[in-house]
Write an enzyme that holds these catalytic residues in place. Sequence first.
Site, PDB file in Angstrom:
ATOM      1  N   LYS A 172     -17.186 -21.014  24.872  1.00 49.63           N
ATOM      2  CA  LYS A 172     -17.016 -20.137  26.039  1.00 49.63           C
ATOM      3  C   LYS A 172     -15.975 -20.718  26.998  1.00 49.63           C
ATOM      4  O   LYS A 172     -15.225 -19.968  27.618  1.00 49.63           O
ATOM      5  CB  LYS A 172     -18.363 -19.905  26.723  1.00 49.63           C
ATOM      6  CG  LYS A 172     -19.362 -19.129  25.857  1.00 49.63           C
ATOM      7  CD  LYS A 172     -18.846 -17.734  25.473  1.00 49.63           C
ATOM      8  CE  LYS A 172     -19.867 -16.940  24.674  1.00 49.63           C
ATOM      9  NZ  LYS A 172     -19.413 -15.573  24.350  1.00 49.63           N
ATOM     10  N   TYR A 232     -21.920 -23.757  21.938  1.00 46.15           N
ATOM     11  CA  TYR A 232     -21.770 -22.481  22.654  1.00 46.15           C
ATOM     12  C   TYR A 232     -20.906 -22.672  23.894  1.00 46.15           C
ATOM     13  O   TYR A 232     -19.953 -21.907  24.129  1.00 46.15           O
ATOM     14  CB  TYR A 232     -23.157 -21.955  23.037  1.00 46.15           C
ATOM     15  CG  TYR A 232     -23.168 -20.618  23.736  1.00 46.15           C
ATOM     16  CD1 TYR A 232     -23.050 -19.433  23.017  1.00 46.15           C
ATOM     17  CD2 TYR A 232     -23.317 -20.535  25.130  1.00 46.15           C
ATOM     18  CE1 TYR A 232     -23.085 -18.197  23.664  1.00 46.15           C
ATOM     19  CE2 TYR A 232     -23.352 -19.303  25.775  1.00 46.15           C
ATOM     20  CZ  TYR A 232     -23.240 -18.140  25.043  1.00 46.15           C
ATOM     21  OH  TYR A 232     -23.269 -16.921  25.675  1.00 46.15           O
ATOM     22  N   SER A 281     -18.881 -16.120  29.463  1.00 49.30           N
ATOM     23  CA  SER A 281     -20.219 -16.436  29.957  1.00 49.30           C
ATOM     24  C   SER A 281     -20.062 -17.387  31.127  1.00 49.30           C
ATOM     25  O   SER A 281     -19.008 -18.017  31.286  1.00 49.30           O
ATOM     26  CB  SER A 281     -21.002 -17.132  28.832  1.00 49.30           C
ATOM     27  OG  SER A 281     -22.150 -17.789  29.330  1.00 49.30           O
TER      28      SER A 281
END
Length: 250
Positions: free
Chosen positions: A156, A152, A139
């Site tokens: 990533k 998150y 991402s």
Amino acid sequence: MNFAGKVAAVTGGGSGIGLALAEKLAALGCRVAVGDVHADRLPEVRRRIPGALAMALDVADPAQVSEFAERTVAEFGAVHVVCANAGIIGPLGERLWEVPDAGWRRVIDVNLLGVVSTLRAFVPRLLANPPGHVGITASMAAVTTSATMPAYYATKHALLSIADSLQLQFARDGHDVGVSVLLPAQVTTRLGESLSDVDAPGNPRGISPAEVADRFVTAVRDRRLHVFTHPGSSALATARMAQVTGETTP
Ligand SMILES: NC(=O)c1ccc[n+]([C@@H]2O[C@H](COP(=O)([O-])OP(=O)(O)OC[C@H]3O[C@@H](n4cnc5c(N)ncnc54)[C@H](O)[C@@H]3O)[C@@H](O)[C@H]2O)c1
């Protein structure tokens, strides 16, 4: 790589980017295996991709990932492309020191260790049938910062590092297997539904999953490691690095 006649496996292929990757690879002549934790999405996968192997899979369970790889090869005889794509948002909006252990663990188990398990299960099988390719869906969260989704973003960031290490190891050992790490910004998917603690309405803005899949296929053909999908992404990554090197302040 000529995709015709190859075999591809996609985790988190029941929706969004994973489903688009599976459909694109199938359209190019791959036989496709899809795993997804939402078993209710699998009939639709089979309908959209005739001949696909679609099975229930929680990437957080290494035994299930191993079984996914075994069944893919049992069904199709080999595997050449794997897309480690499954991911969730996890805890949102909390101060990171207040996020409970369980929140950290689930997002790490899925987003990070789920990819590690996928590599452990599939890479030896890719090496047995070169040329091959590993796709990892990271991402823009891998190269930018956020106050609202710390877990998150941390996972990533880790995926970018893992992709780089994997590519270095393949090159060092002379393996004819490429690596591409996808770095999308907003994509219109159901990712918002994976929020564990808020009622989110999905993700209505952004580019389509099919556009991300197109970028992936081009990256495989070009053997490109870092794959930006949105205009301006490269500048954002450069700006982050300028902060890290002290050329600018956050
Ligand atoms: N949508 C975006 O804006 C965006 C941007 C950058 C990166 N990504 C990444 O793209 C990947 C795919 O997400 P998406 O946006 O297509 O979302 P999505 O929710 O539409 O699709 C993800 C799929 O993964 C499945 N999944 C979730 N946990 C799983 C598990 N433990 N095991 C197996 N399958 C699991 C879900 O059931 C779902 O079908 C994720 O890794 C996400 O972080 C998404």
